[in-house]
Design a protein around this motif. Structure first.
Motif, short mmCIF file in Angstrom:
data_model
loop_
_atom_site.label_atom_id
_atom_site.label_comp_id
_atom_site.label_asym_id
_atom_site.label_seq_id
_atom_site.Cartn_x
_atom_site.Cartn_y
_atom_site.Cartn_z
N LEU A 191 0.75 -1.26 0.11
CA LEU A 191 -0.07 -0.04 0.15
C LEU A 191 0.82 1.34 0.06
CD1 LEU A 191 -2.79 -0.96 2.63
CD2 LEU A 191 -3.15 -0.60 -0.07
N CYS A 192 2.32 1.19 0.24
CA CYS A 192 3.00 2.19 0.30
C CYS A 192 3.17 3.13 -0.80
CB CYS A 192 4.52 1.98 0.92
SG CYS A 192 5.57 1.41 -0.65
N SER A 193 2.67 2.37 -1.90
CA SER A 193 2.99 3.19 -3.30
C SER A 193 1.67 4.08 -3.54
CB SER A 193 3.04 2.21 -4.55
OG SER A 193 2.11 1.43 -4.71
N ALA A 194 0.45 3.49 -3.16
CA ALA A 194 -0.78 4.15 -3.07
C ALA A 194 -0.65 5.60 -2.14
CB ALA A 194 -1.76 3.45 -2.95
N LEU A 195 -0.62 5.11 -0.83
CA LEU A 195 -0.57 6.18 0.20
C LEU A 195 0.30 7.19 0.53
CD1 LEU A 195 -1.59 3.54 3.40
CD2 LEU A 195 -2.90 4.99 2.03
N THR A 196 1.58 6.81 -0.38
CA THR A 196 2.42 8.04 -0.32
C THR A 196 2.20 9.14 -1.27
OG1 THR A 196 3.93 6.71 -1.80
CG2 THR A 196 4.36 6.72 0.69
N ALA A 197 1.49 8.81 -2.31
CA ALA A 197 1.23 9.76 -3.37
C ALA A 197 0.69 10.92 -3.08
CB ALA A 197 0.37 8.91 -4.28
N PRO A 198 -0.38 11.18 -2.03
CA PRO A 198 -0.88 12.55 -1.89
C PRO A 198 0.28 13.22 -1.10
CG PRO A 198 -1.72 11.04 -0.48
CD PRO A 198 -1.19 9.96 -1.65
N TYR A 199 1.04 12.51 -0.20
CA TYR A 199 2.06 13.44 0.47
C TYR A 199 3.16 14.08 -0.35
CZ TYR A 199 -0.20 11.00 4.34
OH TYR A 199 -1.39 10.76 5.21
N TYR A 200 3.52 13.61 -1.45
CA TYR A 200 4.59 14.15 -2.59
C TYR A 200 3.74 15.39 -3.04
CZ TYR A 200 7.54 10.09 -2.85
OH TYR A 200 8.40 8.98 -2.38
N VAL A 201 2.59 15.45 -3.10
CA VAL A 201 1.96 16.69 -3.62
C VAL A 201 1.87 17.50 -2.35
CG1 VAL A 201 -0.42 17.73 -4.26
CG2 VAL A 201 0.33 15.28 -5.21
N ILE A 202 1.59 17.23 -1.22
CA ILE A 202 1.44 18.22 -0.28
C ILE A 202 3.08 18.62 0.23
CG2 ILE A 202 1.13 18.35 2.31
CD1 ILE A 202 -0.77 16.14 2.09
N LEU A 203 4.12 17.82 0.04
CA LEU A 203 5.22 18.41 0.01
C LEU A 203 5.76 19.21 -1.00
CD1 LEU A 203 7.15 14.91 0.88
CD2 LEU A 203 6.90 16.77 2.43
N ALA A 204 5.15 19.17 -2.10
CA ALA A 204 5.33 20.13 -3.30
C ALA A 204 4.77 21.40 -2.98
CB ALA A 204 5.03 19.52 -4.59
#
Length: 433
Positions: free
Chosen positions: A262-275
């Motif tokens: 699940l890490c590949s799905a759950l981490t996706a929005p956090y890359y957007v938030i970090l940006a």
């Protein structure tokens, strides 16, 4: 025409491969192959253009929906389509022909997504937020029906060793369309024309893809398959279905492995938030993220598809390893390099790599479970695994949201470490091809 192109794409020069399907279904493989590709291409495009991690988040921000409602759309959309599947599977198992369930589900998704566009144009604030949440719930339930029925239709109409390539070609073609859409969004954003009407029209366009898909899918030639006609008094409960996890070692190990992916799905929005945190919240970022996803699909999907037909468990292992290593590097960069974390192009590049990895995880696990079982056993496997993963997703998503209040990059690191374990567990699974 279909037969020649099918032979070319699948390197068939002699006798057609018809492993794990009936002789009647074998005669219609080429046509069904492309009907499934075309229909799934449109739904993949629709998924991207109404993605809760990007487009719906931007849209809800435009209508001033509360942040706590925006945070609900990802877990509801993902887990909402998984949790009900055990209950739905009992109904689906009674149907000898299941393509019509997919068609009905697709039509409902068309209406649900279209309603989000109407809501955005006519409501604001909490009212808009709650109405969009309701539409997402309806969408997720319909998606649940499509998820179950599509895997069985694919299993009945497409032979083993051809299913992975089918998914790979589908994602690759849709990736081209997504890339075009992302470039258009980027162009519009740079010209200052991105308004709530623009994003609503984007949602309306996304909804139409499900309508087109339903029309295409209805043309698939499906023959009656295995059904469950047991007395309705002999009720199958969720608890009894869960016994599969106790009695079937292979299936249990797959579900454990899938939960670690699940890490590949759950981490996706956090890359957007970090940006948004380190670069800014300019609307052009939406276009860049969508473009990154499109390019990732175009480049990686054919490779993942061909590899999945040889060993889908190795696809899962390699893909989640890429996602995990990326997450660890991201944590190091965000935590210890102020210069690198302020560079705007780093985040779309990271999202591209994550898109490549997540595409492999999705394609690998879907191909694996379709090849692992037959008939109603396949429906039971899919429904139980999706329901369990949906529940895990809700819990994990909730915990991740809490931890993110302390450290966003910390969440990425923790999920990535679980992903490393998932890579090992995937590699240890037996081959099913």
């Amino acid at each position: 025409m279909f037969e020649k192109l099918y032979n070319l794409l699948n390197n068939e020069n002699g006798t057609r491969v018809c492993k794990d399907i009936t002789d009647d279904a074998c005669k219609h493989v080429p046509k069904n192959y492309f009907l499934i590709i075309f229909s799934n291409t449109f739904t993949s495009l629709g998924d991207t253009l109404s993605n809760p991690k990007t487009v719906l988040t931007w849209l809800m921000s435009y209508v001033s929906a509360p942040v706590y409602l925006i945070s609900l759309i990802v877990p509801i959309r993902e887990s909402g389509s998984m949790v009900p599947q055990v209950a739905i599977a009992k109904y689906i198992n009674k149907k000898p022909i299941r393509k019509w369930l997919w068609v009905i589900g697709s039509l409902i998704q068309f209406l649900a997504i279209a309603s989000i566009g109407l809501i955005a144009l006519n409501f604001k604030g909490s009212t808009a937020g709650w109405l969009i949440i309701l539409a997402i719930v309806i969408f997720s339930l319909a998606r649940s029906v499509c998820s179950l029925s599509s895997k069985d239709v694919t299993g009945k109409t497409i032979p083993k060793t051809r299913r992975g390539r089918l998914k790979g070609y589908t994602v690759s073609i849709s990736g081209i369309l997504v890339l075009i859409a992302g470039l258009y969004i980027l162009y519009t954003s740079n010209n200052g024309e991105a308004t709530v009407s623009f994003y609503s029209n984007l949602i309306f366009f996304a909804s139409i893809t499900w309508l087109v898909s339903a029309l295409i899918y209805s043309r698939i030639k499906e023959f009656p398959g295995e059904t469950n006609t047991k007395d309705s008094k002999n009720k199958t409960t969720f608890i009894s279905k869960l016994k599969l996890l106790k009695t079937d070692d292979h299936f249990r190990n797959f579900v454990i492995t899938r939960s670690l992916l699940l890490c590949s799905a759950l981490t996706a929005p956090y890359y957007v938030i970090l940006a948004q945190k380190h670069v800014g919240k300019e609307s052009y970022l939406l276009g860049l993220f969508i473009i990154s996803k499109g390019i990732a699909s175009i480049i990686s999907s054919p490779f993942w598809g061909k590899l999945a037909d040889k060993s889908s468990k190795n696809v899962m292992a390699l893909a989640v390893l890429i996602a995990s290593v990326l997450g660890i590097f991201t944590f190091i960069i965000i935590s210890y390099s102020e210069t690198l974390r302020s560079i705007n192009w780093i985040y779309p590049v990271a999202f591209f790599i994550l898109g490549v990895a997540h595409g492999g995880v999705r394609l690998g696990r879907k191909t694996y479970i379709v090849d692992m079982a037959t008939g109603n056993q396949r429906t039971d496997y899919v429904s139980v695994s999706n329901t369990v993963i949906g529940l895990i997703l809700l819990v994990t998503g909730g915990l991740s949201a809490i931890v993110s209040l302390i450290s966003i990059e910390g969440v990425v690191l923790i999920l990535s470490l679980f992903g490393l374990l998932g890579a090992y567990k995937s590699y240890k699974l037996p081959n099913v091809e």
